[in-house]
Scaffold this active site. Structure first.
Site, short mmCIF file in Angstrom:
data_model
loop_
_atom_site.label_atom_id
_atom_site.label_comp_id
_atom_site.label_asym_id
_atom_site.label_seq_id
_atom_site.Cartn_x
_atom_site.Cartn_y
_atom_site.Cartn_z
N GLY A 285 0.83 -1.21 0.00
CA GLY A 285 0.00 0.00 0.00
C GLY A 285 0.86 1.25 0.00
N TYR B 94 -13.86 -4.66 9.49
CA TYR B 94 -12.60 -3.91 9.60
C TYR B 94 -12.02 -4.06 11.02
CZ TYR B 94 -9.41 0.11 9.12
OH TYR B 94 -8.31 0.92 9.06
N VAL C 171 -2.48 -8.25 -2.23
CA VAL C 171 -1.88 -8.91 -1.05
C VAL C 171 -2.75 -10.04 -0.50
CG1 VAL C 171 -0.44 -6.95 -0.31
CG2 VAL C 171 -2.79 -7.19 0.59
P1 NAP Z 1 -5.45 4.56 1.37
O1 NAP Z 1 -5.03 5.98 1.22
O2 NAP Z 1 -6.83 4.14 0.97
O3 NAP Z 1 -4.37 3.64 0.64
C1 NAP Z 1 -4.52 2.24 0.64
C2 NAP Z 1 -3.30 1.62 0.03
O4 NAP Z 1 -3.46 0.19 0.09
C3 NAP Z 1 -3.12 1.96 -1.44
O5 NAP Z 1 -1.74 2.03 -1.70
C4 NAP Z 1 -3.73 0.77 -2.16
O6 NAP Z 1 -3.20 0.55 -3.46
C5 NAP Z 1 -3.31 -0.35 -1.23
N1 NAP Z 1 -4.15 -1.54 -1.36
C6 NAP Z 1 -5.48 -1.64 -1.15
N2 NAP Z 1 -5.90 -2.90 -1.37
C7 NAP Z 1 -4.80 -3.62 -1.75
C8 NAP Z 1 -4.57 -4.96 -2.12
N3 NAP Z 1 -5.59 -5.84 -2.17
N4 NAP Z 1 -3.32 -5.36 -2.44
C9 NAP Z 1 -2.28 -4.47 -2.42
N5 NAP Z 1 -2.44 -3.17 -2.07
C10 NAP Z 1 -3.68 -2.75 -1.74
O7 NAP Z 1 -5.31 4.08 2.90
P2 NAP Z 1 -4.56 4.73 4.15
O8 NAP Z 1 -5.51 5.61 4.85
O9 NAP Z 1 -3.23 5.25 3.76
O10 NAP Z 1 -4.41 3.42 5.06
C11 NAP Z 1 -3.20 2.68 5.15
C12 NAP Z 1 -3.38 1.68 6.27
O11 NAP Z 1 -3.66 2.36 7.49
C13 NAP Z 1 -4.53 0.70 6.06
O12 NAP Z 1 -4.19 -0.57 6.53
C14 NAP Z 1 -5.63 1.28 6.91
O13 NAP Z 1 -6.57 0.31 7.30
C15 NAP Z 1 -4.83 1.83 8.07
N6 NAP Z 1 -5.51 2.86 8.83
C16 NAP Z 1 -5.88 4.03 8.24
C17 NAP Z 1 -6.55 4.99 8.99
C18 NAP Z 1 -6.98 6.31 8.43
O14 NAP Z 1 -7.68 7.07 9.14
N7 NAP Z 1 -6.63 6.66 7.20
C19 NAP Z 1 -6.84 4.74 10.35
C20 NAP Z 1 -6.44 3.53 10.91
C21 NAP Z 1 -5.77 2.59 10.16
P3 NAP Z 1 -3.78 1.35 -4.77
O15 NAP Z 1 -3.25 2.75 -4.68
O16 NAP Z 1 -3.25 0.59 -5.93
O17 NAP Z 1 -5.29 1.28 -4.66
#
Ligand code: NAP
Length: 244
Positions: free
Chosen positions: A11, A155, A63
């Site tokens: 990601g 989630y 993944v």
């Molecule tokens: P994001 O901006 O939506 O980015 C998600 C990333 O994951 C992107 O690079 C996406 O690739 C990749 N991805 C999604 N599905 C995938 C798959 N099946 N195989 C490989 N790559 C995949 O999310 P984010 O907010 O940065 O979140 C990153 C992590 O932090 C996640 O695990 C999320 O659950 C966790 N998190 C986020 C928050 C928040 O408030 N944002 C809070 C708690 C935890 P593409 O660009 O190709 O789609």
């Protein structure tokens, strides 16, 4: 490419993962980005890493797939060599809904990407870390996994699972000099939270520090754990105090 140590960031194309890539590139690590399909964003991350003087390459890989992750780790080793030091399991998705109405497919896809995805990547890198007599793993959990969040049963379960996966992996690989930790973010500004507005005072009331966090706040915690040799099995909240 084999002279410099390598970090794998799932990601890594955007959001929190991109910030982690840029921090590690600034420390001199070559970067292997695993993403699922947003090529423009992945190319932007590569370009920004290159500006810091390291090599970066992106790999399209779901993944959730055992076979795709196995093939991708093999490709990364072919491209970057075996001196892989860091694995950051950050790829994640949401498919929110009330449990009484949640589709089976939404349960399955969130568990498969968020939890099995981290297992798959650890499964396919662990033997190399053992052979290298070292390696550091950070998995991204969430406060939803620590506290539970209504409307996010899938989630929350996946992110609670990450905590168990992290601690079991930490215990199992500690004798080999390998650490495994987790970071549990709260509400962070990224694409994942673009539908949440900070005008929502009810949301802000749940955050003691009174504001959402930034991807850079989470990246700082990830890099701290990756560079801390005597911390393992820890879950570090980056949540403005939500889950204290
Ligand atoms: P994001 O901006 O939506 O980015 C998600 C990333 O994951 C992107 O690079 C996406 O690739 C990749 N991805 C999604 N599905 C995938 C798959 N099946 N195989 C490989 N790559 C995949 O999310 P984010 O907010 O940065 O979140 C990153 C992590 O932090 C996640 O695990 C999320 O659950 C966790 N998190 C986020 C928050 C928040 O408030 N944002 C809070 C708690 C935890 P593409 O660009 O190709 O789609």
């Amino acid at each position: 490419m084999a002279d410099t140590k390598t970090a794998i960031v799932t990601g890594g194309s955007r959001g929190i993962g991109r910030e982690v890539c840029l921090r590690l590139a600034a420390l001199g690590y070559n970067i292997a980005i695993v993403y699922v399909g947003d090529e423009n964003e992945a190319n932007d991350t590569i370009a920004e890493c290159n500006k810091k003087g390291v090599t970066a390459k992106a790999y399209v890989c779901n993944v959730a797939s055992f076979e795709e992750t196995k093939a991708t780790v093999a490709e990364i080793r072919k491209d970057f060599g075996n001196d892989i030091e860091f694995l950051v399991n950050n790829a994640g998705i949401t498919r929110d809904g009330l449990i009484a109405f949640m589709k089976e497919s939404d349960w399955d896809s969130v568990l498969s990407v968020n939890l099995k995805g981290a297992f798959n990547m650890i499964r396919h890198t662990a033997a190399l870390f053992i052979k290298n007599k070292g390696g550091r793993i950070v998995n991204i959990s969430s406060v939803s996994g620590l506290m539970g969040n209504a409307g996010q049963a899938n989630y929350s379960a996946s992110k609670a699972g990450i905590v168990g996966l992290t601690k079991a992996t930490a215990r199992e690989l500690a004798p080999k000099g390998i650490t495994c930790n987790a970071v549990a973010p709260g509400f962070i500004h990224t694409d994942m939270t673009k539908n949440i507005t900070e005008d929502n005072s009810e949301l802000l009331k749940t955050i003691p520090l009174g504001k959402m966090g930034e991807a850079s706040d989470v990246a700082s915690a990830v890099v701290f754990l990756l560079t801390s040799p005597y911390i393992t099995g820890e879950v570090l909240r980056v949540d403005g105090g939500i889950a204290m």
